[in-house]
Structures are given as structure tokens and as C-alpha cells.
Design an enzyme around this catalytic site. Structure first.
Site, mmCIF file in Angstrom:
data_model
loop_
_atom_site.group_PDB
_atom_site.id
_atom_site.type_symbol
_atom_site.label_atom_id
_atom_site.label_comp_id
_atom_site.label_asym_id
_atom_site.label_seq_id
_atom_site.Cartn_x
_atom_site.Cartn_y
_atom_site.Cartn_z
ATOM 1 N N HIS A 101 0.838 -1.205 0.000
ATOM 2 C CA HIS A 101 0.000 0.000 0.000
ATOM 3 C C HIS A 101 0.879 1.264 0.000
ATOM 4 O O HIS A 101 0.734 2.130 -0.870
ATOM 5 C CB HIS A 101 -0.914 -0.024 1.234
ATOM 6 C CG HIS A 101 -1.836 1.146 1.337
ATOM 7 N ND1 HIS A 101 -3.143 1.094 0.923
ATOM 8 C CD2 HIS A 101 -1.656 2.409 1.801
ATOM 9 C CE1 HIS A 101 -3.720 2.274 1.131
ATOM 10 N NE2 HIS A 101 -2.836 3.092 1.662
ATOM 11 N N GLU A 102 1.779 1.330 0.958
ATOM 12 C CA GLU A 102 2.625 2.532 1.048
ATOM 13 C C GLU A 102 3.550 2.639 -0.163
ATOM 14 O O GLU A 102 3.811 3.733 -0.660
ATOM 15 C CB GLU A 102 3.430 2.543 2.351
ATOM 16 C CG GLU A 102 2.601 2.500 3.633
ATOM 17 C CD GLU A 102 1.496 3.539 3.704
ATOM 18 O OE1 GLU A 102 1.617 4.598 3.061
ATOM 19 O OE2 GLU A 102 0.484 3.284 4.399
ATOM 20 N N GLU A 113 -4.616 7.698 -3.137
ATOM 21 C CA GLU A 113 -5.120 6.443 -2.579
ATOM 22 C C GLU A 113 -5.389 5.412 -3.681
ATOM 23 O O GLU A 113 -5.265 4.210 -3.462
ATOM 24 C CB GLU A 113 -6.389 6.723 -1.757
ATOM 25 C CG GLU A 113 -6.892 5.559 -0.928
ATOM 26 C CD GLU A 113 -6.047 5.272 0.319
ATOM 27 O OE1 GLU A 113 -5.075 6.004 0.580
ATOM 28 O OE2 GLU A 113 -6.369 4.279 1.006
ATOM 29 N N HIS A 141 1.733 4.328 -2.880
ATOM 30 C CA HIS A 141 1.859 5.787 -2.731
ATOM 31 C C HIS A 141 3.254 6.229 -3.193
ATOM 32 O O HIS A 141 3.411 7.230 -3.884
ATOM 33 C CB HIS A 141 1.695 6.188 -1.257
ATOM 34 C CG HIS A 141 0.279 6.172 -0.746
ATOM 35 N ND1 HIS A 141 -0.727 6.895 -1.317
ATOM 36 C CD2 HIS A 141 -0.288 5.527 0.312
ATOM 37 C CE1 HIS A 141 -1.858 6.711 -0.636
ATOM 38 N NE2 HIS A 141 -1.622 5.873 0.358
#
Lengths: 500, 500
Positions: free
Chosen positions: B262-263, B292, B266
Site C-alpha cells: 500500500h505505502e 489512494e 503511494h
């Protein structure tokens, strides 16, 4: 004193301190965790913060506030803050912006040219940049102004209140006796076996051990930390956040061990500064020299002392059993106190070290005074090295190109290293006098009384006293070379089997 | 376009960006390495930088430059920079300083009261602070202005150009089908065994494994890093310095594994932004929702896909042999895609997740519109949770007190999470259409074509397009709920043995 004026003044000075401390964290990060590709952006961020800080320092409305408060101070903290803000603002205001800009630009080029020059041991490559920087720094000194000679204005940036004449006097008297002592040691009948320090010391064990040593002398890990960097340093944003860095060499124990005691010495000073005066001069360190006195005191006067190792060597031998299992305390203690003439300042022992500084000071003072030309630096360096330390560099990489300072235009910085050693010796002699049990306490690993003494006599005052006043006040006399000469003679003469 | 005006404008906007990015690093440090006692000072440093940034943003001379450049732009980067600077400056200028100051003060108190309230599951304690924050945020919205309703002005801070009406429309259509689907899964004949994910996964192995996964999908460790923090986040100072954080749970494999994907999602966005426009809008991310979409795309559409694990599960099973030695790919794949109604948003699976957001959006929209009173939040929350997810919180700690956002006055933030999922689904569907081999590529661990597609279609544009325009341009249609509903149905119906 008009409280509104003082509050407005304080808000401005605090803001400058906050911007500077933010820039310091960015700098710490760039030496520790920043990914390689972050460099260009980081340089820009730091330059922007430096500009914001500088704009605020030369803001005429700050000067107006200082003038309004002039002579009105009714407490000592206000007096200190106003005095130092006036000094810094005046220095910053007197230098034309385009000169600041030229120094920054030429320094960037000079640093690069110095790196190449050192790599190839080619002084000629660096020489034109050195010439430019000397010229620019002279202009800088002229802009700031001075009483004695241009070098005073440069020295004042790092050691406010100290003069070229005073440094010259101190170093001139230190020079001869110290060089003689180093020579005597070089010819001494006894030699330590330093190869034991070059055995294998596992990094992970060193990391745990050094942390424990820093903690033992009083460094507070709730208000600080240790990380790794190529060049060890200490950086602080007030007593609650002090960052030490080190590097671990698996084949050289002293690097991290004494490196961390050194940086923790700086760190203890930062952690002992008065929290009520955060970000303003009353809560900041006196000078580079006084800062260095704290690091050297813990590194050498405590950390290389016999009682320290009487307490810690048994544990150390267990921690590094493969390397030290067959080494006695006597042999270890002698090895960590080896004195030998060497070419490189950062590797020098505590006796020889000041000679390296004296050499640099004499050269840079003469460069700024116009008594020495840049092109003559290699010859001057090599001659002095031979005269002072007894050996001659085989090339300029190990000679006049070894240190980064001149490539950044940092003339006036070097003397603070030796001043730090002299301050440390004089403080430590007084601490011994005030605390007859000090040696016993060290032998029991009880460092609290010494730290308390330093807190009380030095740390808590922030910049209330200038370095010279502080020394006079704490030790009852002006800075002198005797305590240092006494210390090295008392410690090293018996170790090397010399007549006292 | 007058170049001098534009250069002066750009220098100002860059400076603001540099100050903001310095503050971001200070924030990163406070979550990762800062010693405990550094907190108070750090808060002050960040507040000072925020004030410096804000002062510059509302500086009338910036507004003058923007006005001078109005309508004169002759390149697209300038157009984007001027448009966004005008928007941000206008927003910042319209809010009276004392309102900003009151929001900051009340938020600090509210955050503390929320922490206590959550600890004791005592909503009444938090209620008065929530009331104050709603009132202040309404004043804030009034100051900024809006076309539709006050909530628009808040939403616009996180998702520029998006409207309350549009979010309401999207969520209203998503609500029913999604709740039905979650209900159908809850009653499905098959259940995964998620206990296999709660076995022992050694932290050190997770650290190496997750780093390898981030690297596999294209995260550049020369321009970024992963550290640990209590709450995972991604923070960046341009493509060359992107910081991801995570936390490792030895008894729950998905936390770090999908947290890092997830990070890193980003992070890939940040690393793909155009370096030529560093610190200015043309080089910055479009919105929180688009940000997101990138994290969710890599976390879920790629990272929880069958082909991804066909490629990596054999290695993963070796790395975590004690936990996964007896687990088949099928069982592992089913377990990491478990869907089950649950109370806590941050633990929700990708199907249920949007329902948690819809609930929060409906409540905060009604609070700001004055259609719901703060005291009625717990009842509204519990009723909606039962209606949407099918379960009712046993207390407010697991209900309306679970998230920090409202205690910081952050109304308008929540919808961006669900918008991110919708954007991700629509982008991913288009990527699949553009690249028929995409599934094969994922199965071979070849993520470069997908990353290239995202770079080309999304990352490199910075803020050139608003979120809505970007979606329209990339996918050929406005944002819609269908791609998301299709995705969850296509993926989860077969997994749970439901009729499509």
C-alpha cells in the site's frame, strides 16, 4: 525593561533558532538516513532555511528592537540574549549579500576541486580555489571589522571573544614543550602493542557496548540517540533531542569506542543546557572550543583514564572475548594510550593532536594576514610537520590536503580543537581539586558527581559567560597551557617510562 | 507571459513547497527516530514552519504576481502552477487568522479528549469538543465559500473539484449493491481459514521479504526507504526521497505485507512525479483520492491477485516455512482475500471497506449540514453499521470513537479513501483493456509495463489535470461505481462459491 519589546524580540530570536534547528535535523538526516537520490533536493531545502534564518537576522525591525532594549535589561537571561543577538545580527548585517553568495558558490566549487585534488594528491588543482577563498574571507573579515587583524573576525565566528594574539601566545608557548615531549616519547624505552586493537571486534557487539558506555557516563537515551554516519558528529535541538553519530570499524576498536565517548561528551553538554531558554543564546553552547572541551574531557580525561578501565575492562574483555581474552588490563590501557608521531590529524593521539592544530593555525593565520601565499602552503606544511611532529608527509594528500575545512572557507575553525583540549585540562584539574574522590568515583563507574559538576559550572550557564570569562570564573584563572602540559606529563611519562 | 513575473512567482511557490517538505521530514522523523523527550520542541519547530509557509501563501505580493500573470500563461506547466497557487492562496487568505488559531487550539484539546474518550469508550467526554469542531469547521467553510453546501469547502481541501453532491450520488448507488454483496458473502457456503495468517512470522524475515516485494513492484530504494512507525504512512520530498513506514506484527502476516505494498503504491506515485517541477503543483500529486488509488491498486488489484501469488507464493512459503510449509497456494490466496463484516475500518477487507467510508461520509456530511447533532452520532453510527455491514458495535470505542480524523477537525477526508478504491478499479480496468497481457505479466513478476502505464497516464501529469478530468481522460468516462462492483464480483463470487 519594556516587556512588550522584549517579548517581541524573543519571539524573533526563537524563530531564528527554530529554523536553524530544523535545518540541523535535515542535515543530520542527510548524513544518516537520506536515500542517495535525495541529495539535490536536500541541499535546496537547507539553503532555503538558511536564507529564511539570515533574512530574519538582518531584519531592521530586529535591530530596532535591540536598540530599544539597549541598556534596559533587568535580568541576566535578557542581557545574554540581547548581547548575543546584537553580535550575530551585526555580523550578518555587515556582510554584503553578494559576498555571502560568492563565498557559497566558490566554496561549492572548491570542495569539489579539493576532493579531486586530494584523490590525486595534486595541490595545484586546489590552489586557485584556495586563493579565491582566502581573498573572499579577507573581504569578509574587512566587512565585519576587527580590532587586531583580519583573522580575528574569522576566529570570532567560532570562538567569540577569542583573539588571534591570544591564540598565538598560547600556541607559541605550547609548541616547544609539547614537541619535545612527543619527541621524548618517540624515543622512549617502552612501546605499547597496538595490534590488539586491530583484531576483530564484531560490529553488533560494539554497537551494544558503546551504547552502554554512553549510558554509563550519563547520556540520556530518552532525549537522544546514536546512529551511523561516515563522519561522526553531534547535533542537537535542545536537551530533549540530541543526536550522536558514529562509525563502527570491526578491525579498529577505538574508532567507535572513543568516538562515541567524544560525541556523548558533546551530547551531555547539549542535554545539560537550560531548557527554559530553548532556541535562544541563554540556552545555547558558549563556543566551539567550550563544546570541544566537553567532548575531549569525556573521551580522554575520563574515557582513556586508568580508573575508567579498571571499572569496565573486565566486562569489555567478556564482550570482546575473541579479541581481548588474552590481553591484560595493563596492555589494553597502554595500547589505547599509544602516542606516536603521525601525519593525519583525525587519527592523532591526545598528546600529538595539538601540534597538528598549531601547524594549521600558523598557516591559516599567515594566509589571511598575507604573510604566506597559497602556493607556498605545501612547503610550509611539510616543514612545520617535520619540525613539530618529526615526520614529513610523502605527498599532499597526507599533508595539506587532508582536511576539508579550508575548502569550505572555514578559516578560524581549527584553533577551537586545541583550545578545547586546553579548556578541558583546566576544567578537569579544577574538578579534581573540588572533588578529591573523583578518581575513586570513576573507578566505581560513578560519573554522576562529575557530570553534576559540569552541569553546575558550565552547562547550565548557556551563553551567559563568554569562554574566557567562564574559564576564569570556574577555575579562578585565565586559560593557560599548564594544566594540559601537567596532564600529559603526569599521565604519559610513567606510561612510557620517562623521567618526570 | 512576462518571464520575470513568472520567475518571481515560481520562486515564491517553490519556497513554500520547500518549507512544507522540510516540515514533512520533521514529521517523518517524529514518527520514526525522534527520542521521546523531543516531542515538545518538534511540535514548536513544525508549527513555526507551518506559520512561515502560511505567511508566504497569503502574502499580498504573491497575489499581485498571480493577478499579473492571469490569463497570460503560455505553457501548460505555468497554467497548472498559477491555477493551483491561486486556489491555495485564496483558500488560505479567506480564513481569518484567529479562526485558524482557534481550530488548532481546539483540535489539540479534542485530540486529547478523544484519546481518553476512546480509552474509556465514553462518547460524552468527546461530544463537547466535537460540537466545537463542527461549529468551527462550518465557520471555516463559510469563510472559504462554496457553491453547493458547506461540506463542499471542506472536501475541496483533500479532493479539489469534487462535490458533496457527486460523492452523495456515487455512494448512494454503491451502498445497496455492496451491502448486498457483503451479506451474500457472509452467508456463503465457503469460508477461508484465516488462522494460517496468524501463525508466527519472524520480524526479521518479514523485513527482508517486504523490502523485496516493494523492490519487485518497482519501488526505487536509491530514492526511498522503509522504516518502522506506529502508524504506517508515506511521505515524500520529491521523486528522489520517498519515505515509507510500516509496522511488523509477528502474529499477523498481512499487516506489513499489504501495508508495505500500500505505502509503496503511494511511493511509486511520488517517485513518478515529474522531477522538473519539484516543490510546485505541476510536480505534485492530484489529490488524496488519486493518491489512494495508487496505493490501493498495488495493494489489492495487484498484491491480492492470484497471478501475483502464483509468482511469489513458492518463495514466500520457503521464507516463512514454519508458518506456511503445510499451506497450499489456494488456501493462502483465499485467506488473504477473506471478506467478513467487521467493526474496525483499518482492519476491513477490500469489499467491506467502502461501507465503512460511506457510513462516515453520511454522518459527517449531515453534521456539517446541521441535519445531525453531535450527541446523536453514536446512535446514527450504530444504526448505519447494522444496516450496511450487518453488525452492531458493542461500544463506542469500536464504533464512532475508533478513528482520529474528527478529533483533528478533518471533516471531508474520509470520502477520499473510498474514492481511491473507485478510481483504482476504473484505472485498473482500463489498464487491463490497454494491456491484454497484464495478467500474464503479473504472473511472471513483470510489473514494469503496469508501472509504465501508470507513470504515463497518471504520475507524470502532476496536478495538470484535476481528479475528475484525469479519470475522464485516462478511462474515457467519468468516475463510476461499475468497475469497482465488477471487480469485487468477478474476484470474490467464485472465491466464495456464489453465483455471479
Amino acid at each position: 525593561m519594556n516587556r512588550d519589546h522584549y517579548d517581541a524580540f524573543l519571539a524573533r530570536v526563537r524563530e531564528i533558532g527554530q529554523i536553524d534547528s530544523a535545518a540541523q535535523l535535515l542535515d543530520w538526516d542527510s548524513e544518516t538516513y537520506m536515500p542517495a537520490k535525495g541529495l539535490a533536493v536536500r541541499a535546496e531545502q537547507i539553503a532555503t532555511l538558511a536564507r529564511l534564518s539570515h533574512e530574519r537576522l538582518i531584519d531592521p525591525s530586529l535591530r530596532d528592537l535591540i536598540e530599544k532594549l539597549d541598556g534596559e535589561c533587568d535580568d541576566e537571561a535578557a542581557e545574554t540574549n540581547i548581547r548575543e543577538a546584537r553580535r550575530l545580527a551585526a555580523r550578518a548585517s555587515r556582510v554584503p549579500p553578494d559576498l555571502v553568495e560568492r563565498i557559497a558558490r566558490v566554496s561549492t566549487q572548491a570542495k569539489e576541486s579539493w576532493q579531486q585534488a586530494r584523490k590525486n594528491s595534486n595541490f595545484e588543482r586546489f590552489q586557485p580555489h584556495l586563493e579565491q577563498l582566502i581573498d573572499l574571507r579577507r573581504q569578509f573579515a574587512d566587512a565585519i571589522g576587527y580590532k587586531g587583524e583580519p583573522y580575528d573576525a574569522l576566529l570570532d565566528e567560532y570562538e567569540p571573544g577569542m583573539t588571534t594574539a591570544e591564540v598565538t601566545r598560547l600556541f607559541a608557548t605550547l609548541r616547544g614543550p609539547l614537541a619535545d615531549f612527543v619527541q621524548a616519547i618517540a624515543e622512549a624505552p617502552r612501546r605499547p602493542d597496538t595490534s590488539i586493537l586491530k583484531r576483530h571486534y564484531p560490529k553488533q557487539t560494539q554497537r551494544l557496548w558503546c551504547r552502554q558506555m554512553a549510558q554509563a557516563i550519563g547520556f540520556d537515551f530518552d532525549g537522544g540517540r546514536i546512529d551511523e554516519s561516515a563522519h561522526p558528529f553531534c547535533s542537537g535541538a535542545g536537551p530533549g533531542d540530541v543526536r550522536l553519530t558514529t562509525r563502527y570499524q570491526e578491525n579498529f576498536f577505538p574508532a567507535a569506542m572513543f568516538g562515541i565517548l567524544h560525541e556523548a561528551g558533546h551530547g551531555l553538554y547539549e542535554q545539560g543546557l537550560p531548557e527554559d531558554h530553548l532556541f535562544v543564546p541563554r540556552g545555547q553552547a558558549v563556543s566551539l572550543g567550550i563544546h570541544e572541551s566537553q567532548s575531549r574531557l569525556w573521551e580522554n580525561f575520563v574515557g582513556r583514564s586508568r580508573p575508567f578501565w579498571e571499572r569496565f575492562y573486565p566486562q569489555c574483555r567478556i564482550a570482546f572475548h575473541d579479541a581481548l581474552g588474552d590481553v591484560s588490563l595493563d596492555d589494553f590501557y597502554f595500547a589505547i594510550n599509544a602516542v606516536s608521531p603521525s601525519l593525519i590529524r583525525v587519527e592523532a593521539d591526545e598528546v600529538t593532536y595539538n601540534l597538528h592544530i598549531i601547524l594549521r593555525f600558523e598557516i591559516e593565520r599567515d594566509l589571511i594576514a598575507g604573510k604566506l601565499e597559497a602556493r607556498d602552503v605545501p612547503a610550509a606544511w611539510n616543514d612545520k610537520m617535520e619540525a613539530l611532529v618529526g615526520i614529513r608527509p610523502e605527498n599532499d594528500a597526507n599533508g595539506c590536503l587532508q582536511d576539508i575545512h579550508w575548502s569550505m572557507g572555514g578559516f578560524g575553525y581549527f584553533p577551537t580543537y586545541a583550545l578545547g583540549n586546553l579548556y578541558a585540562a583546566q576544567f578537569y584539574a579544577k574538578a579534581q581539586q573540588d572533588m578529591p574522590d573523583l578518581t575513586d568515583q570513576l573507578g566505581h563507574g560513578d560519573f554522576a558527581p562529575l557530570l553534576e559538576w559540569l552541569r553546575d559550572n558550565i552547562h547550565r550557564h548557556g551563553q551567559h559567560f563568554r569562554a574566557g570569562e567562564l574559564v576564569q570564573r570556574v577555575t579562578g584563572r585565565a586559560l593557560s597551557i599548564e594544566p594540559f602540559l601537567d596532564y600529559v606529563s603526569d599521565k604519559f611519562a610513567p606510561l612510557y617510562g620517562l623521567d618526570a
